[in-house]
Scaffold this motif. Sequence first.
Motif, PDB file in Angstrom:
ATOM      1  N   SER A 129      -0.666  -6.777  -5.354  1.00  0.00           N
ATOM      2  CA  SER A 129       0.461  -6.968  -6.271  1.00  0.00           C
ATOM      3  C   SER A 129       0.898  -5.679  -6.941  1.00  0.00           C
ATOM      4  CB  SER A 129       0.097  -8.010  -7.337  1.00  0.00           C
ATOM      5  OG  SER A 129      -1.063  -7.620  -8.042  1.00  0.00           O
ATOM      6  N   MET A 130       0.154  -4.587  -6.756  1.00  0.00           N
ATOM      7  CA  MET A 130       0.617  -3.289  -7.248  1.00  0.00           C
ATOM      8  C   MET A 130       1.880  -2.840  -6.524  1.00  0.00           C
ATOM      9  SD  MET A 130      -2.449  -0.667  -8.186  1.00  0.00           S
ATOM     10  CE  MET A 130      -1.217   0.585  -8.501  1.00  0.00           C
ATOM     11  N   GLN A 131       2.005  -3.266  -5.246  1.00  0.00           N
ATOM     12  CA  GLN A 131       3.163  -2.899  -4.427  1.00  0.00           C
ATOM     13  C   GLN A 131       3.302  -1.383  -4.286  1.00  0.00           C
ATOM     14  OE1 GLN A 131       5.163  -4.897  -2.754  1.00  0.00           O
ATOM     15  NE2 GLN A 131       4.549  -6.879  -3.567  1.00  0.00           N
ATOM     16  N   ARG A 132       2.153  -0.703  -4.092  1.00  0.00           N
ATOM     17  CA  ARG A 132       2.206   0.751  -3.960  1.00  0.00           C
ATOM     18  C   ARG A 132       2.089   1.175  -2.503  1.00  0.00           C
ATOM     19  NH1 ARG A 132      -1.620   4.751  -7.443  1.00  0.00           N
ATOM     20  NH2 ARG A 132      -3.250   3.817  -6.138  1.00  0.00           N
ATOM     21  N   HIS A 133       0.911   0.976  -1.923  1.00  0.00           N
ATOM     22  CA  HIS A 133       0.702   1.243  -0.500  1.00  0.00           C
ATOM     23  C   HIS A 133       0.003   0.034   0.096  1.00  0.00           C
ATOM     24  CE1 HIS A 133       1.483   5.414  -1.559  1.00  0.00           C
ATOM     25  NE2 HIS A 133       0.404   5.464  -2.310  1.00  0.00           N
ATOM     26  N   GLY A 134       0.129  -0.132   1.406  1.00  0.00           N
ATOM     27  CA  GLY A 134      -0.680  -1.157   2.039  1.00  0.00           C
ATOM     28  C   GLY A 134       0.039  -1.964   3.094  1.00  0.00           C
ATOM     29  N   MET A 135      -0.754  -2.683   3.857  1.00  0.00           N
ATOM     30  CA  MET A 135      -0.256  -3.514   4.947  1.00  0.00           C
ATOM     31  C   MET A 135      -0.134  -4.967   4.514  1.00  0.00           C
ATOM     32  SD  MET A 135      -2.459  -2.115   8.205  1.00  0.00           S
ATOM     33  CE  MET A 135      -2.382  -0.396   8.729  1.00  0.00           C
ATOM     34  N   THR A 136       0.850  -5.637   5.062  1.00  0.00           N
ATOM     35  CA  THR A 136       0.987  -7.075   4.877  1.00  0.00           C
ATOM     36  C   THR A 136      -0.015  -7.775   5.794  1.00  0.00           C
ATOM     37  OG1 THR A 136       2.617  -7.285   6.636  1.00  0.00           O
ATOM     38  CG2 THR A 136       3.446  -6.784   4.424  1.00  0.00           C
ATOM     39  N   ALA A 137      -0.121  -9.094   5.665  1.00  0.00           N
ATOM     40  CA  ALA A 137      -1.008  -9.856   6.542  1.00  0.00           C
ATOM     41  C   ALA A 137      -0.611  -9.671   7.999  1.00  0.00           C
ATOM     42  CB  ALA A 137      -0.973 -11.330   6.159  1.00  0.00           C
ATOM     43  N   ARG A 138       0.685  -9.721   8.265  1.00  0.00           N
ATOM     44  CA  ARG A 138       1.166  -9.568   9.642  1.00  0.00           C
ATOM     45  C   ARG A 138       0.812  -8.181  10.192  1.00  0.00           C
ATOM     46  NH1 ARG A 138       4.707 -12.586  12.374  1.00  0.00           N
ATOM     47  NH2 ARG A 138       5.300 -13.672  10.455  1.00  0.00           N
ATOM     48  N   GLU A 139       0.901  -7.164   9.311  1.00  0.00           N
ATOM     49  CA  GLU A 139       0.581  -5.802   9.756  1.00  0.00           C
ATOM     50  C   GLU A 139      -0.917  -5.630   9.991  1.00  0.00           C
ATOM     51  OE1 GLU A 139       4.313  -3.397   7.691  1.00  0.00           O
ATOM     52  OE2 GLU A 139       2.525  -3.892   6.502  1.00  0.00           O
ATOM     53  N   LEU A 140      -1.749  -6.351   9.242  1.00  0.00           N
ATOM     54  CA  LEU A 140      -3.193  -6.316   9.515  1.00  0.00           C
ATOM     55  C   LEU A 140      -3.490  -6.867  10.906  1.00  0.00           C
ATOM     56  CD1 LEU A 140      -5.105  -7.437   6.273  1.00  0.00           C
ATOM     57  CD2 LEU A 140      -5.029  -5.165   7.298  1.00  0.00           C
ATOM     58  N   TRP A 141      -2.794  -7.920  11.262  1.00  0.00           N
ATOM     59  CA  TRP A 141      -2.990  -8.484  12.598  1.00  0.00           C
ATOM     60  C   TRP A 141      -2.533  -7.486  13.670  1.00  0.00           C
ATOM     61  CZ3 TRP A 141      -0.056 -13.472  10.794  1.00  0.00           C
ATOM     62  CH2 TRP A 141      -0.876 -14.177   9.902  1.00  0.00           C
ATOM     63  N   ALA A 142      -1.427  -6.790  13.399  1.00  0.00           N
ATOM     64  CA  ALA A 142      -0.946  -5.779  14.340  1.00  0.00           C
ATOM     65  C   ALA A 142      -1.952  -4.631  14.449  1.00  0.00           C
ATOM     66  CB  ALA A 142       0.420  -5.244  13.894  1.00  0.00           C
ATOM     67  N   ALA A 143      -2.552  -4.250  13.323  1.00  0.00           N
ATOM     68  CA  ALA A 143      -3.566  -3.199  13.342  1.00  0.00           C
ATOM     69  C   ALA A 143      -4.771  -3.631  14.170  1.00  0.00           C
ATOM     70  CB  ALA A 143      -3.987  -2.862  11.924  1.00  0.00           C
ATOM     71  N   ALA A 144      -5.140  -4.909  14.077  1.00  0.00           N
ATOM     72  CA  ALA A 144      -6.264  -5.423  14.863  1.00  0.00           C
ATOM     73  C   ALA A 144      -5.972  -5.305  16.358  1.00  0.00           C
ATOM     74  CB  ALA A 144      -6.547  -6.870  14.474  1.00  0.00           C
TER      75      ALA A 144
END
Length: 355
Positions: A129-144
């Motif tokens: 919720s800081m909304q600074r850096h990071g991957m969304t859930a969908r992007e985590l799956w893409a990273a996997a």
Amino acid sequence: MSLTLTVDGERWRAHLRQVADTHPGLVPVTKGNGYGFTLARLARKAQWLGVDTIAIGTYDEIGHVAQRFDGSLLVMTPWRPFGAALDADPSQDPALARRLVHTVSRVEDLETLLTRQPDARFVLERMTSMQRHGMTARELWAAARVLADRPHARLEGIAMHLPLAQGSHLSEVSRLMNDVVAAGLRTTTVWVSHLTDAELAALAQSYAEYTFRPRIGTGLWLGDRSALSVTATVLDVHDLERGDAFGYRARTAPKSGHLLIVSGGTAHGIGLEAPTGESSIKARAATLARGGLDAVGFVRSPFSIDGKQRLFAEPPHMQASMLFLPAGARVPAVGDRIDVRVRYTATAFDRVDVT
């Protein structure tokens, strides 16, 4: 002649040891100005604590700590394919490259990093919720999916940087953990910032198969403020009569008193104010009061004499400040030390004396 941070060494070290002993997997955060202590000193103290990893803020800080701490170096600023991140070239210093743990917050950066260094160590940062850096859930799956084709990549865990807002983070972290589990990433380590001890305990119970590694900076280095004191040296004292001119701007004294020149100025961070984020009525009232003082030429300084904050006679200079001391107040002598209240993370001290 200095702005000095004095540390009760025995008490400070006892606090550091207590934090380390009660936080398994502790990752001390050493970044910026080293919380006032300097990065080099904190790196040596982390070595003394016996931790296996420290967190630094940026790639530019590597040189300050790499020779003073021999464990892993987690860089919290996300890796990007430009700038200082590219200076950490494995071909130039393979031993250092093996110690670096990058933070990756975009799928495209993960692909680029692993193309440059197939065996890179890294954490994947999950957006919070800081909304600074990071991957969304969908992007985590893409990273996997990317990692499925990179057998030599060394995923060290998932990173979550939570806000400092009041209230429990448990519901948010639980939601984020559901995404981590669903992504099927080959890691069971989660690196977290700004969680309370109670929250860490609850998460360890709810996700027993995962290891939560707390990254702690302020609570570690500055957690026992009674072990720390800041003082400035009185460099000169001058009598003032009403109407006497002084300072760079030839201001005139509003009444009789004394002009004190003390160590500590803008080069140290004195008089440079950053937003505090406080939104209470009390905080807003204090801001209005400071504005009122400024409008008539008086600004309260962080320097205290006999427990009372004294006024700046004019804006602080680079390495010294002028204070106005009204008639009737005790006048310190040249060479005396007076108390200073500072933000440790925004102050550069001339000396750090650990007793």
